[in-house]
Design an enzyme around this catalytic site. Structure first.
Site, PDB file in Angstrom:
ATOM      1  N   CYS A 129      40.489  55.360 -18.364  1.00  0.00           N
ATOM      2  CA  CYS A 129      41.809  55.912 -18.675  1.00  0.00           C
ATOM      3  C   CYS A 129      42.712  55.774 -17.459  1.00  0.00           C
ATOM      4  O   CYS A 129      42.466  56.384 -16.418  1.00  0.00           O
ATOM      5  CB  CYS A 129      41.698  57.381 -19.074  1.00  0.00           C
ATOM      6  SG  CYS A 129      40.864  57.633 -20.658  1.00  0.00           S
ATOM      7  N   CYS A 209      33.024  61.847 -23.115  1.00  0.00           N
ATOM      8  CA  CYS A 209      34.233  61.024 -23.017  1.00  0.00           C
ATOM      9  C   CYS A 209      35.261  61.625 -23.966  1.00  0.00           C
ATOM     10  O   CYS A 209      35.087  61.607 -25.186  1.00  0.00           O
ATOM     11  CB  CYS A 209      33.945  59.571 -23.390  1.00  0.00           C
ATOM     12  SG  CYS A 209      35.438  58.536 -23.435  1.00  0.00           S
ATOM     13  N   GLU A 335      40.872  31.643 -39.036  1.00  0.00           N
ATOM     14  CA  GLU A 335      40.077  32.425 -38.091  1.00  0.00           C
ATOM     15  C   GLU A 335      38.967  31.533 -37.550  1.00  0.00           C
ATOM     16  O   GLU A 335      38.364  30.754 -38.298  1.00  0.00           O
ATOM     17  CB  GLU A 335      39.487  33.656 -38.769  1.00  0.00           C
ATOM     18  CG  GLU A 335      38.501  34.447 -37.939  1.00  0.00           C
ATOM     19  CD  GLU A 335      39.054  34.907 -36.605  1.00  0.00           C
ATOM     20  OE1 GLU A 335      38.350  34.753 -35.594  1.00  0.00           O
ATOM     21  OE2 GLU A 335      40.193  35.419 -36.571  1.00  0.00           O
ATOM     22  N   ASP A 380      48.855  36.743 -34.833  1.00  0.00           N
ATOM     23  CA  ASP A 380      48.143  37.869 -34.223  1.00  0.00           C
ATOM     24  C   ASP A 380      47.141  37.343 -33.192  1.00  0.00           C
ATOM     25  O   ASP A 380      45.934  37.455 -33.372  1.00  0.00           O
ATOM     26  CB  ASP A 380      47.441  38.662 -35.324  1.00  0.00           C
ATOM     27  CG  ASP A 380      46.755  39.910 -34.814  1.00  0.00           C
ATOM     28  OD1 ASP A 380      47.037  40.321 -33.676  1.00  0.00           O
ATOM     29  OD2 ASP A 380      45.913  40.466 -35.545  1.00  0.00           O
ATOM     30  N   CYS A 407      49.062  42.233 -28.299  1.00  0.00           N
ATOM     31  CA  CYS A 407      48.321  43.250 -27.572  1.00  0.00           C
ATOM     32  C   CYS A 407      48.555  43.169 -26.070  1.00  0.00           C
ATOM     33  O   CYS A 407      48.006  43.964 -25.321  1.00  0.00           O
ATOM     34  CB  CYS A 407      46.825  43.152 -27.878  1.00  0.00           C
ATOM     35  SG  CYS A 407      46.088  41.573 -27.438  1.00  0.00           S
TER      36      CYS A 407
END
Length: 454
Positions: A129, A209, A335, A380, A407
């Site tokens: 994190c 976590c 794909e 994507d 992303c």
């Protein structure tokens, strides 16, 4: 991003806050910002050495979960800090032209600073994190600025163009903790499961976590449960939206199922998906539906239209598009991963208007494995982006619009620049906080050919 069903959990997911895609930046790789700073200083190595303490005033946020500061003209990338703060930082890495450091003492705190909810967050602790020291509202501001800065610097958009997009990172329901439905724990030499330090292979044993899904937190995996994994390299866990829970170990590079079904059920886009437990799927419970909703809203598919779903994974977007274009429309999904192709063919078998092509996108386009005419494209790509070759090809196929699911803001911005060079415009952009407490962010952009109506 959504490449649902394409891949096993990425190795870097031993850091639970790391992006769940398959192309996480390796520890030794420098970011473009770091490369630029090294070039500006001529690559000269100057300044303090590793483990030295330095006092800094923090400037702006930067990609990668750190902020930028300067010490005698030298760039310093600082973790665990916030813009405007004055801190004492420990140098953790010395490179030509720049330093890395951790803020270990905060002399003057920024308004967005909070006490991390997790005791393992902070300098020299778990690296999963990046932003636990930042309030949830300030995390959204942080990620918004990173996206905007990448569009300006790498996408070559003007400040006015970026402002016109109105970019603002949107939170997902459920809050910043307990969302991660897939966690890969590393195992240390004593057989204890834990998480990796930042840019390190050192395992930090943990007893909990906090960003893990409650069903994963309840599993007897960690040493606090009295559990040891003496022969394992890693322990991989899944808690699916369909209620399935799976635990696997990795022994000599081979996955061994320890608990739960070999296949798990996910729920998204109004459908139930059956996937191998080790297949890729979005780690936030609300992510798949959020992204599908954004793509459909931007593209506004019409009955009878033809669409390509590139880097299609298990067919999440293909299924959603097929519902909109109806029986007279046509969807072609591409794909490369065999697991993704198999999952798509199995889960989309009832949609007769969907064709699943097993190939790399670059190969499918270059060798005309897929051909037009086409009206809509969902793009994507992995973390590295689609790349100039793919983008240039897509700008010439006659599509009326491309929905780009990104992303990585930097890779997205570079591809936006290539679209612009070919006469296309980014006319809409939404950002989503799919990975709270981490530096990762997901964007969906709408690109259209420039013209009187655009």
């Amino acid at each position: 991003m959504s490449r649902a069903g394409t891949d096993p959990v990425a190795p870097d997911q031993t850091r639970p806050g790391a992006d769940p895609g398959r192309h996480t930046q390796p520890p030794a790789e420098r970011t473009r910002v770091e490369q630029d700073s090294a070039e500006r200083t001529g690559g000269e190595r100057t300044g303090p050495g590793e483990a030295e303490l330095i006092e800094l005033t923090i400037d702006a946020v930067a990609p990668g979960g750190h902020c930028v500061a300067r010490l005698d003209g030298q760039i310093v990338f600082v973790r665990h800090a916030l813009p405007g703060e004055r801190v004492i930082a420990e140098v953790t890495e010395v490179n030509r032209g720049y330093l890395r450091a951790d803020a270990v003492t905060v002399l003057e705190a920024a308004p967005g600073r909070v006490t991390p909810p997790c005791p393992y967050a902070g300098p020299n602790r778990c690296g999963g994190c990046d932003l636990q020291h930042v309030s949830p509202e300030a995390q959204l501001d942080w990620k918004t600025e990173v996206v905007r800065e990448q569009l300006r610097r790498l996408g070559h958009l003007t400040p006015a163009e970026v402002e016109a997009l109105g970019v603002r990172i949107e939170p997902l329901p459920g809050g910043p903790l307990g969302w991660r439905t897939r966690v890969r724990y590393a195992v240390d030499a004593a057989g204890r499961a834990g998480l990796l330090k930042h840019r390190s292979h050192e395992v930090v044993p943990v007893d909990r976590c906090l960003i893990a899904h409650p069903a994963i937190q309840a599993l007897p995996v960690l040493s606090s449960d009295g559990q040891r994994w003496p022969d394992a390299e890693a322990v991989e866990t899944v808690a699916s939206a369909g209620g399935d829970v799976n635990v696997r170990t990795v022994v000599d590079g081979v996955q061994v199922n320890q608990r739960g079904p070999e296949t798990v059920r996910e729920l998204a886009a109004g459908r139930e998906w059956e996937l191998p437990a080790d297949a890729f799927w979005q780690v936030h419970p609300a992510a798949a539906d959020t992204l599908v909703g954004a793509v459909l809203e931007m593209l506004a598919p019409q009955p009878g239209e033809r669409a390509w779903d590139l880097y299609g994974g298990a067919g999440l977007f293909a299924a959603a598009l097929a519902e909109r274009v109806g029986p007279t429309g046509r969807i072609t999904m591409v794909e490369a991963a065999p697991s993704g192709v198999a999952a798509a063919r199995r889960n989309l078998a009832d949609l007769t208007g969907v064709e699943v092509v097993s190939a790399k996108v670059e190969t499918a386009l270059a060798r005309r494995r897929i051909t037009g005419p086409v009206d809509l494209v969902v793009l994507d790509p992995p973390r590295t982006g689609a790349g100039a070759e793919v983008v240039r090809t897509l700008t010439g196929v006659g599509a009326r619009a491309v929905a780009y699911v990104a992303c990585d803001p930097a890779a997205f911005a570079r591809d936006v620049r290539v679209f612009a060079e070919a006469g296309w415009r980014l006319v809409e952009l939404r950002g989503f906080d799919l990975f709270p407490m981490t530096q990762h962010v997901e964007c969906v952009g709408l690109l259209v050919p420039a013209g009187p109506e655009s």
